[in-house]
Motif scaffolding. Structure first.
Motif, PDB file in Angstrom:
ATOM      1  N   ILE A 164       0.870  -1.180   0.000  1.00  0.00           N
ATOM      2  CA  ILE A 164       0.000   0.000   0.000  1.00  0.00           C
ATOM      3  C   ILE A 164       0.901   1.222   0.000  1.00  0.00           C
ATOM      4  O   ILE A 164       1.880   1.268   0.737  1.00  0.00           O
ATOM      5  N   LYS A 165       0.586   2.190  -0.857  1.00  0.00           N
ATOM      6  CA  LYS A 165       1.374   3.424  -0.871  1.00  0.00           C
ATOM      7  C   LYS A 165       0.473   4.588  -0.501  1.00  0.00           C
ATOM      8  O   LYS A 165      -0.558   4.818  -1.136  1.00  0.00           O
ATOM      9  N   ASP A 173       1.767  17.008  -9.019  1.00  0.00           N
ATOM     10  CA  ASP A 173       2.487  16.231  -8.027  1.00  0.00           C
ATOM     11  C   ASP A 173       1.683  14.983  -7.658  1.00  0.00           C
ATOM     12  O   ASP A 173       0.452  14.998  -7.694  1.00  0.00           O
ATOM     13  N   ASN A 174       2.401  13.925  -7.338  1.00  0.00           N
ATOM     14  CA  ASN A 174       1.712  12.680  -6.987  1.00  0.00           C
ATOM     15  C   ASN A 174       0.886  12.823  -5.715  1.00  0.00           C
ATOM     16  O   ASN A 174      -0.187  12.247  -5.594  1.00  0.00           O
ATOM     17  N   CYS A 175       1.391  13.615  -4.773  1.00  0.00           N
ATOM     18  CA  CYS A 175       0.699  13.738  -3.486  1.00  0.00           C
ATOM     19  C   CYS A 175      -0.076  15.041  -3.308  1.00  0.00           C
ATOM     20  O   CYS A 175      -1.201  15.033  -2.840  1.00  0.00           O
ATOM     21  N   ASP A 176       0.554  16.145  -3.684  1.00  0.00           N
ATOM     22  CA  ASP A 176      -0.074  17.437  -3.407  1.00  0.00           C
ATOM     23  C   ASP A 176      -0.898  17.920  -4.584  1.00  0.00           C
ATOM     24  O   ASP A 176      -0.439  17.918  -5.721  1.00  0.00           O
ATOM     25  N   ASN A 197       4.755   7.939   2.903  1.00  0.00           N
ATOM     26  CA  ASN A 197       5.942   8.683   2.479  1.00  0.00           C
ATOM     27  C   ASN A 197       5.803   9.168   1.044  1.00  0.00           C
ATOM     28  O   ASN A 197       4.940   8.704   0.293  1.00  0.00           O
ATOM     29  N   ASP A 198       6.612  10.129   0.674  1.00  0.00           N
ATOM     30  CA  ASP A 198       6.606  10.691  -0.674  1.00  0.00           C
ATOM     31  C   ASP A 198       8.029  11.045  -1.058  1.00  0.00           C
ATOM     32  O   ASP A 198       8.636  11.937  -0.475  1.00  0.00           O
ATOM     33  N   VAL A 201      -4.051   8.389  -1.100  1.00  0.00           N
ATOM     34  CA  VAL A 201      -3.695   7.000  -1.367  1.00  0.00           C
ATOM     35  C   VAL A 201      -3.194   6.865  -2.798  1.00  0.00           C
ATOM     36  O   VAL A 201      -3.883   7.221  -3.740  1.00  0.00           O
ATOM     37  N   LEU A 202      -1.975   6.381  -2.941  1.00  0.00           N
ATOM     38  CA  LEU A 202      -1.401   6.201  -4.269  1.00  0.00           C
ATOM     39  C   LEU A 202      -1.639   4.789  -4.784  1.00  0.00           C
ATOM     40  O   LEU A 202      -1.843   4.573  -5.958  1.00  0.00           O
ATOM     41  N   LYS A 203      -1.568   3.835  -3.850  1.00  0.00           N
ATOM     42  CA  LYS A 203      -1.798   2.460  -4.275  1.00  0.00           C
ATOM     43  C   LYS A 203      -2.500   1.707  -3.154  1.00  0.00           C
ATOM     44  O   LYS A 203      -2.020   1.653  -2.026  1.00  0.00           O
TER      45      LYS A 203
END
Ligand SMILES: [Zn+2]
Length: 490
Positions: free
Chosen positions: A145-146, A234-237, A202-203, A153-155
């Motif tokens: 899980i990412k 951005d992947n997270c923000d 984490n990122d 949630v990325l994954k």
């Protein structure tokens, strides 16, 4: 003391007689007692019988008159236990069941339990409610899980299945609490499930910055530099600000660097650069001729100022439709623009005959001469050389006029880039788009300086042209002249 013996015998006899009587009496008392006992028992029994008869009825314990069953579960109806009789003796009565329950059908059903004893009847009702009582099941398909530190949630590879709704994975919601990712889901019947997964948020991925427009571009010295900026993902923000570093001095020739950088909330950063070359204007091969018809008018002065600002020369095909602005013809010439005849009146009767046209043309040229000190040999037909209106006046007018004009050395210009400001384009932005998207070498652009919205497009058109290597020139007798072709009247 002599009578002692006699008197003793007499006493004895009397005593025996007395004993007999006592015994008889004792027996009859016993019998009578037994009668009493039997009598009492009989009375009690009778009382019981009477009581039992009087209090006999159907008897049963409290039962659930409403039963909820989970959708799809196996279920068999259970009739409440009922007996008929009194408190002391009560015989069980079997029920007949009226109604059926199908647990694959959501809804309510009333079941009747019917009890019969001799001629007595009892009906007990039970409401059966079939509904979805089962919560959906969350299954983790992949241990990896990412999750971003901000909870995004990325994954997360899970499946959520519900007995009634089927696959409802898409309805699940994940939220981060410390180092636990909590997945919650609710089915269509309101049953909730949740699962907790231990994660390490984490990122370490950098934001991606992309430039709007060209990575390397040239502008002509002295012109405005309009920065088109950059975009960031951005992947997270979801929201990241871009910092722009570097300035362009548009008045000094040179190469300038503008850097766009972005840093995400975890501190990952990246940047891209744009190179802006400020160059001297060069007279290249690419030439554009801006031409303005129907004026001068109320917007002509503003147009002259814009042309001056960029030192751009244009061509004015003038009329005398607005005599109050006649003096601007002189102003146009003074500022280096070309003056050409459009028409004195701009009325269609100029096409009645060659003479009618020549008289209108000459009258306009007279005004031009008054204003500028010289006559012009350049002209443009009202409606263009391909107009069809002249056919209603004189079927050979345009051809005849061209022959006559050629003899006297006058040259006519149509256009090959229509701004559509006389129809089609309704605002400044459309005029800009029509002109800039079609600008080519030797474009002769048609605009009307009596239309304010069209005049307001000129600055953008000039900027575009200058930044794309075009030079603006005024028309002269040797300029390439686009001709539309003459319409042949029927
Ligand atoms: Zn016109």
């Amino acid at each position: 003391m002599v009578n002692n013996g006699k008197s003793n015998v007499g006493i004895k006899l009397n005593k025996n007689r007395l004993n007999d009587g006592n015994n008889r009496r004792k027996i009859s008392v016993k019998i009578r007692g037994l009668f009493y006992v039997f009598g009492v028992i009989l009375i009690i029994l009778l009382a019981f019988v009477v009581y039992s008869k009087a209090t006999s009825k159907f008897r049963y314990d409290k039962f659930d008159d409403v039963v909820e069953i989970n959708y799809g579960d196996k279920y068999s109806l259970k009739a409440p236990i009922v007996c008929y009789g009194s408190r002391i003796s009560c015989g069980e009565v079997k029920a007949t069941i009226k109604g059926k329950v199908d647990t694959r059908v959501i809804g309510e059903k009333t079941i009747e339990f019917i009890y019969k004893y001799k001629k007595k009847r009892l009906i007990l009702k039970q409401k059966i409610i079939v509904k979805d009582l089962e919560a959906p099941k969350i299954v983790l398909n992949d241990e990896k899980i990412k999750v971003c530190p901000n909870g995004k949630v990325l994954k997360l590879d899970i499946s959520v299945n519900d007995n009634l709704d089927g696959d409802i994975t898409g309805k699940s919601k994940a939220s981060l609490q410390g180092k636990e990712l909590i997945v919650e889901v609710q089915d269509g019947s309101g049953n909730k499930s949740s699962k907790r997964f231990v994660v390490e948020p984490n990122d370490d991925e950098k934001p991606v910055v992309t430039i709007n427009g060209k990575k390397e571009m040239s502008i002509v010295k002295g012109l405005d530099y309009v920065d088109q900026g950059a975009n960031v993902k951005d992947n997270c923000d979801d929201q990241i600000t871009i910092e722009k570093i570097g300035e362009v001095d548009v008045n000094t020739v040179g190469a300038y660097k503008v850097t766009y950088s972005a840093t995400d909330s975890s501190g990952n950063s990246s940047s891209v650069e744009r190179i802006i070359n400020v160059k001297e204007r060069e007279d290249g091969d690419k030439v554009v001729y801006l031409t303005f018809d129907d004026g001068p008018g109320a917007s002509t002065q503003a147009l002259l100022d814009v042309l001056d600002k960029y030192n751009v020369k244009a061509t004015f095909f003038v009329t005398n439709q607005f005599p109050n602005y006649q003096h601007l013809i002189g102003e146009e010439a003074k500022r280096g623009h070309a003056i050409a005849v459009h028409s004195l009146t701009h009325k269609w009767n100029i096409y009645d005959s060659v003479d009618a046209y020549m008289s209108d043309f000459n009258a306009m040229n007279d005004i031009i001469e008054q204003q500028t000190g010289k006559r012009t040999k350049l002209f443009r037909f009202p409606g263009g050389s391909s107009n069809t209106i002249y056919c209603g006046h004189n079927k050979t007018a345009v051809q005849d006029i061209i022959s006559a004009m050629n003899e006297s050395g006058n040259v006519y210009f149509d256009w090959n880039l229509d701004s559509k400001d006389a129809g089609g384009a309704k605002n400044t932005a459309q005029v800009v788009k029509n002109v800039t998207s079609n600008m080519r070498n030797n474009s002769v652009v048609l605009q009307h300086d009596i239309k304010k919205f069209s005049v307001e497009a000129v600055e953008e058109i000039i900027k575009y042209g200058l930044n794309n290597g075009f030079t603006f020139k005024a028309l002269d007798e040797s300029s390439p002249a686009p001709h539309h072709g003459i319409h042949v009247c029927k």
